[in-house]
Design a protein around this motif. Sequence first.
Motif, short mmCIF file in Angstrom:
data_model
loop_
_atom_site.label_atom_id
_atom_site.label_comp_id
_atom_site.label_asym_id
_atom_site.label_seq_id
_atom_site.Cartn_x
_atom_site.Cartn_y
_atom_site.Cartn_z
N GLY A 7 0.78 -1.23 0.00
CA GLY A 7 0.00 0.00 0.00
C GLY A 7 0.81 1.28 0.00
O GLY A 7 0.24 2.36 -0.11
N GLN A 8 2.13 1.18 0.11
CA GLN A 8 2.99 2.37 0.14
C GLN A 8 3.68 2.55 -1.21
O GLN A 8 4.11 1.57 -1.82
N ILE A 23 10.41 -9.15 -7.22
CA ILE A 23 9.79 -10.08 -6.27
C ILE A 23 10.69 -11.28 -6.04
O ILE A 23 10.91 -11.71 -4.90
N LYS A 24 11.24 -11.80 -7.12
CA LYS A 24 12.13 -12.97 -7.03
C LYS A 24 13.40 -12.61 -6.25
O LYS A 24 13.84 -13.36 -5.38
N GLN A 25 14.00 -11.46 -6.55
CA GLN A 25 15.23 -11.04 -5.88
C GLN A 25 15.01 -10.79 -4.39
O GLN A 25 15.85 -11.12 -3.57
N LEU A 26 13.87 -10.18 -4.06
CA LEU A 26 13.59 -9.88 -2.65
C LEU A 26 13.08 -11.10 -1.90
O LEU A 26 13.09 -11.12 -0.66
N GLY A 27 12.60 -12.09 -2.64
CA GLY A 27 12.04 -13.28 -1.99
C GLY A 27 10.76 -12.98 -1.23
O GLY A 27 10.53 -13.51 -0.16
N VAL A 28 9.93 -12.12 -1.80
CA VAL A 28 8.67 -11.74 -1.16
C VAL A 28 7.49 -12.24 -1.99
O VAL A 28 7.65 -12.66 -3.13
N ALA A 29 6.31 -12.16 -1.41
CA ALA A 29 5.10 -12.61 -2.11
C ALA A 29 4.64 -11.53 -3.08
O ALA A 29 4.73 -10.33 -2.81
N ALA A 30 4.12 -11.98 -4.23
CA ALA A 30 3.60 -11.04 -5.23
C ALA A 30 2.46 -10.21 -4.66
O ALA A 30 2.23 -9.08 -5.09
N GLY A 31 1.74 -10.76 -3.68
CA GLY A 31 0.62 -10.06 -3.09
C GLY A 31 1.01 -8.78 -2.36
O GLY A 31 0.15 -7.96 -2.04
N GLU A 32 2.30 -8.59 -2.10
CA GLU A 32 2.76 -7.37 -1.45
C GLU A 32 2.74 -6.18 -2.40
O GLU A 32 2.81 -5.04 -1.98
N PHE A 33 2.69 -6.46 -3.72
CA PHE A 33 2.80 -5.41 -4.72
C PHE A 33 1.49 -5.19 -5.46
O PHE A 33 0.75 -6.12 -5.73
N THR A 34 1.23 -3.94 -5.78
CA THR A 34 0.16 -3.57 -6.69
C THR A 34 0.74 -2.50 -7.62
O THR A 34 1.77 -1.90 -7.32
N CYS A 35 0.07 -2.31 -8.73
CA CYS A 35 0.51 -1.31 -9.71
C CYS A 35 -0.69 -0.51 -10.17
O CYS A 35 -1.82 -0.99 -10.12
N VAL A 36 -0.40 0.67 -10.66
CA VAL A 36 -1.43 1.48 -11.30
C VAL A 36 -0.84 1.96 -12.62
O VAL A 36 0.25 2.52 -12.66
N CYS A 37 -1.58 1.68 -13.69
CA CYS A 37 -1.16 2.07 -15.04
C CYS A 37 -1.91 3.31 -15.48
O CYS A 37 -3.04 3.55 -15.06
N SER A 38 -1.30 4.03 -16.39
CA SER A 38 -2.03 5.09 -17.07
C SER A 38 -2.96 4.43 -18.09
O SER A 38 -2.83 3.24 -18.38
N VAL A 39 -3.87 5.21 -18.64
CA VAL A 39 -4.81 4.68 -19.64
C VAL A 39 -4.04 4.11 -20.83
O VAL A 39 -4.32 3.00 -21.29
#
Length: 102
Positions: A7-8, A23-39
């Motif tokens: 969320g940050q 995600i692979k390098q950090l060894g974290v879950a994909a669920g920790e990340f979200t993205c926002v795209c432009s149109v």
Amino acid sequence: MQVFRNGQPYGFVQDRQLIDMLIKQLGVAAGEFTCVCSVGEAKTICEEYIVQAYPLWRQLNLMREGTSSERDGMSVFINACRKWSNDPNPDPFKLARIRPQA
């Protein structure tokens, strides 16, 4: 596209594959990340995603000679992808959850 982790704000990337590498390098879950795209980004990402599953030659073949079930399956997939791209805050992680019907 803007990337968020838990969320940050986390930064900006040009390609979702960079997030997968992170995600692979950090060894974290994909669920920790979200993205926002432009149109514009969302439209491009959506087109690329559709063509991965249904290249243009395959779309044309299914429209001409496919069964109604095959055409319907392709249409459901493409419509779901297009709906994602028209969302006010399209998240590429949500697009990746849309799968073509087998």
